[in-house]
Design an enzyme around this catalytic site. Structure first.
Site, PDB file in Angstrom:
ATOM      1  N   GLU A  20      -2.790  -0.095  -4.169  1.00 57.68           N
ATOM      2  CA  GLU A  20      -2.814  -1.203  -3.218  1.00 57.68           C
ATOM      3  C   GLU A  20      -2.994  -2.532  -3.951  1.00 57.68           C
ATOM      4  O   GLU A  20      -3.808  -2.615  -4.873  1.00 57.68           O
ATOM      5  CB  GLU A  20      -4.038  -0.960  -2.330  1.00 57.68           C
ATOM      6  CG  GLU A  20      -4.000  -1.563  -0.987  1.00 57.68           C
ATOM      7  CD  GLU A  20      -5.347  -1.320  -0.291  1.00 57.68           C
ATOM      8  OE1 GLU A  20      -5.717  -2.171   0.508  1.00 57.68           O
ATOM      9  OE2 GLU A  20      -6.025  -0.319  -0.566  1.00 57.68           O
ATOM     10  N   ASP A  36       0.858  -1.189   0.000  1.00 51.06           N
ATOM     11  CA  ASP A  36       0.000   0.000   0.000  1.00 51.06           C
ATOM     12  C   ASP A  36       0.893   1.238   0.000  1.00 51.06           C
ATOM     13  O   ASP A  36       1.729   1.399   0.887  1.00 51.06           O
ATOM     14  CB  ASP A  36      -0.890  -0.040   1.249  1.00 51.06           C
ATOM     15  CG  ASP A  36      -1.930   1.073   1.254  1.00 51.06           C
ATOM     16  OD1 ASP A  36      -2.971   0.889   1.900  1.00 51.06           O
ATOM     17  OD2 ASP A  36      -1.699   2.124   0.638  1.00 51.06           O
TER      18      ASP A  36
HETATM   19  P1  TTP Z   1      -5.286   5.050   0.726  1.00 55.43           P
HETATM   20  O1  TTP Z   1      -4.260   3.999   0.487  1.00 55.43           O
HETATM   21  O2  TTP Z   1      -6.436   4.717   1.602  1.00 55.43           O
HETATM   22  O3  TTP Z   1      -4.613   6.335   1.353  1.00 55.43           O
HETATM   23  P2  TTP Z   1      -3.198   6.976   1.083  1.00 55.43           P
HETATM   24  O4  TTP Z   1      -2.361   6.159   0.171  1.00 55.43           O
HETATM   25  O5  TTP Z   1      -3.392   8.393   0.628  1.00 55.43           O
HETATM   26  O6  TTP Z   1      -2.565   7.043   2.522  1.00 55.43           O
HETATM   27  P3  TTP Z   1      -1.930   5.836   3.398  1.00 55.43           P
HETATM   28  O7  TTP Z   1      -0.498   6.229   3.586  1.00 55.43           O
HETATM   29  O8  TTP Z   1      -2.691   5.866   4.690  1.00 55.43           O
HETATM   30  O9  TTP Z   1      -2.122   4.575   2.626  1.00 55.43           O
HETATM   31  O10 TTP Z   1      -5.870   5.537  -0.656  1.00 55.43           O
HETATM   32  C1  TTP Z   1      -5.080   5.642  -1.829  1.00 55.43           C
HETATM   33  C2  TTP Z   1      -5.497   6.864  -2.620  1.00 55.43           C
HETATM   34  O11 TTP Z   1      -6.884   6.811  -2.927  1.00 55.43           O
HETATM   35  C3  TTP Z   1      -5.293   8.167  -1.877  1.00 55.43           C
HETATM   36  O12 TTP Z   1      -3.978   8.699  -2.033  1.00 55.43           O
HETATM   37  C4  TTP Z   1      -6.337   9.045  -2.449  1.00 55.43           C
HETATM   38  C5  TTP Z   1      -7.454   8.112  -2.878  1.00 55.43           C
HETATM   39  N1  TTP Z   1      -8.558   8.175  -1.898  1.00 55.43           N
HETATM   40  C6  TTP Z   1      -9.639   9.010  -2.178  1.00 55.43           C
HETATM   41  O13 TTP Z   1      -9.695   9.653  -3.238  1.00 55.43           O
HETATM   42  N2  TTP Z   1     -10.641   9.097  -1.254  1.00 55.43           N
HETATM   43  C7  TTP Z   1     -10.637   8.432  -0.064  1.00 55.43           C
HETATM   44  O14 TTP Z   1     -11.556   8.557   0.755  1.00 55.43           O
HETATM   45  C8  TTP Z   1      -9.516   7.576   0.208  1.00 55.43           C
HETATM   46  C9  TTP Z   1      -9.454   6.795   1.515  1.00 55.43           C
HETATM   47  C10 TTP Z   1      -8.511   7.477  -0.734  1.00 55.43           C
HETATM   48 MG    MG Z   2      -2.150   4.079   0.454  1.00 55.77          MG
END
Ligand code: TTP
Ligand code: MG
Length: 378
Positions: free
Chosen positions: A128, A32
């Site tokens: 992911e 991720d």
């Molecule tokens: P995530 O992997 O949930 O979040 P992230 O990569 O930004 O942070 P983390 O370090 O906690 O993994 O989501 C991946 C991408 O998906 C994120 O960068 C932006 C998008 N996203 C949205 O557009 N809306 C949302 O509500 C979420 C959770 C993610």
């Molecule tokens: Mg992420």
């Protein structure tokens, strides 16, 4: 930086053999990316690295935050939060608009790196994926070292960090990738699963949201061991059909396989140079080695696929990248150095600057004629 690399994981394979259950023990990696959209925006514009940054909509027009960097998270900013509220929490927050083509390109590059280690890749979103590396011979079969190599390649070649979890089942691999986030690695070895699940806070389990967590807590159920000690009838009465998955997870059981959703569309090998190559001539001299590696990978590919186009990808020192492809003439040698060199030359002339990464590959046709499964995200 929290990178926990457990060298004893080299024994992962040995453990499996010793249990007498080697047939059903898997080596699963969950990857991720860290603050994915924000990380790519920071890469593109380094001045954003030093500020609390969010990617999202306009606070004045009821925009929402898609994600934010870790500096912004310290102020309480989170995904899905109203941008106006995020600005109130963190007045210095810089909000940039999403640039989806940029995120898709990085996502494809991540998958190319995964495909160097396994064909069984299940993407869950742009940033992911699960990988089943049970059969991989890379890194002497150590899933931990494969995960670490993937993390390093993504950092070097794409310019962002990812976190990885390694475990014998899917849900534990996912929990593990979050364990040392950001920029972390955590391995759960088969022999550690029971103890880990006994201590695991139940709100870490997939499917346990705020409401279920509150309900569990009211019943005095906080960790995996509490579920195992609880009367089954109590679980059933309170959680209905979720009682069974709860019990399974408390024991570390998850029988789901990693399901590769996509047919392979291309095969390629890439190299990021230790220092950027300044000239076209220097690229030419690296081509032989790349083509030899491509040949090796192509030979291992199932006979269901055949190459229909050759392509070259160059990434320049400013992270701009370009790809040129050409249909393979029938009867021609797909590994022809001269043909690849023509593509390298044409690509290089598009930007004429130092090169950070060069890749060569083939677009593939599936000879079985199966319709390609549509991917979730492309
Ligand atoms: P995530 O992997 O949930 O979040 P992230 O990569 O930004 O942070 P983390 O370090 O906690 O993994 O989501 C991946 C991408 O998906 C994120 O960068 C932006 C998008 N996203 C949205 O557009 N809306 C949302 O509500 C979420 C959770 C993610
Ligand atoms: Mg992420």
């Amino acid at each position: 930086m929290h990178c926990v690399l457990n060298r004893s994981n080299v024994l992962f394979q040995g453990h499996l053999g010793g249990t007498g259950r080697s047939g059903d023990m898997k080596k699963i990696i969950h990857i991720d990316a860290d603050c994915f959209f924000a990380a790519l925006e920071m890469r593109e514009n380094p001045s954003l690295q030093e500020v609390p940054l969010a990617v999202g909509g306009n606070p004045k027009t009821r925009g929402v935050i898609a994600t934010c960097n870790y500096m912004a998270r310290k102020h309480g900013v989170r995904s899905a939060m109203a941008a106006a509220y995020a600005k109130r929490l963190c007045p210095s927050l810089v909000i940039v608009k999403p640039n989806f083509p940029l995120y898709r390109e990085a996502s494809i590059e991540m998958r190319e790196i995964f495909s160097r280690y396994s064909d069984i890749i299940e993407p869950l979103s742009l940033d992911e994926a699960y990988l089943d590396v049970s059969e991989s011979k890379a890194c002497r079969g150590s899933a931990t070292w494969i995960a670490e190599e993937i993390r390093q390649s993504i950092s070097r070649e794409i310019g962002i960090t990812v976190s990885a979890g390694v475990a014998p089942v899917k849900f534990l691999a996912k929990i593990s990738s979050d364990w040392n986030k950001p920029n972390g690695l955590f391995t759960l070895e088969p022999g550690e699963v029971k103890a880990f699940c006994a201590e695991l806070p139940l709100n870490k389990l997939p499917g346990v949201g705020k409401v279920t967590a509150r309900k569990l807590s009211k019943l005095g159920l906080h960790q995996g061991r509490d579920i195992l000690a609880c009367e089954k009838a109590t679980l059933l009465a309170n959680f209905g059909s979720f009682a069974h998955p709860l019990l399974q997870m408390a024991q570390g059981v998850d029988s789901r396989n990693v399901i590769a959703l996509r047919e392979r569309k291309s095969i390629s090998v890439e190299r990021t140079f230790a220092s950027d190559l300044p000239s076209l001539q220097s690229l030419g001299s690296c081509l032989d080695e790349l083509i030899a590696n491509l040949n090796q990978r192509y030979t291992k590919l199932s006979s269901n696929y055949s190459a229909v186009k050759r392509f070259v990808k160059l990434k320049f020192d400013n992270f701009q990248q370009t790809t040129i492809e050409m249909t393979l003439a029938q009867q021609s040698d797909p590994f022809s150095n001269a043909d690849f060199l023509r593509l390298v030359t044409a690509s290089w002339y598009r930007h004429k600057r130092a090169v950070r990464l060069m890749g060569v590959g083939f677009r593939l046709r599936n000879n079985r004629g199966c319709p390609e499964q549509l991917s979730l995200y492309f």
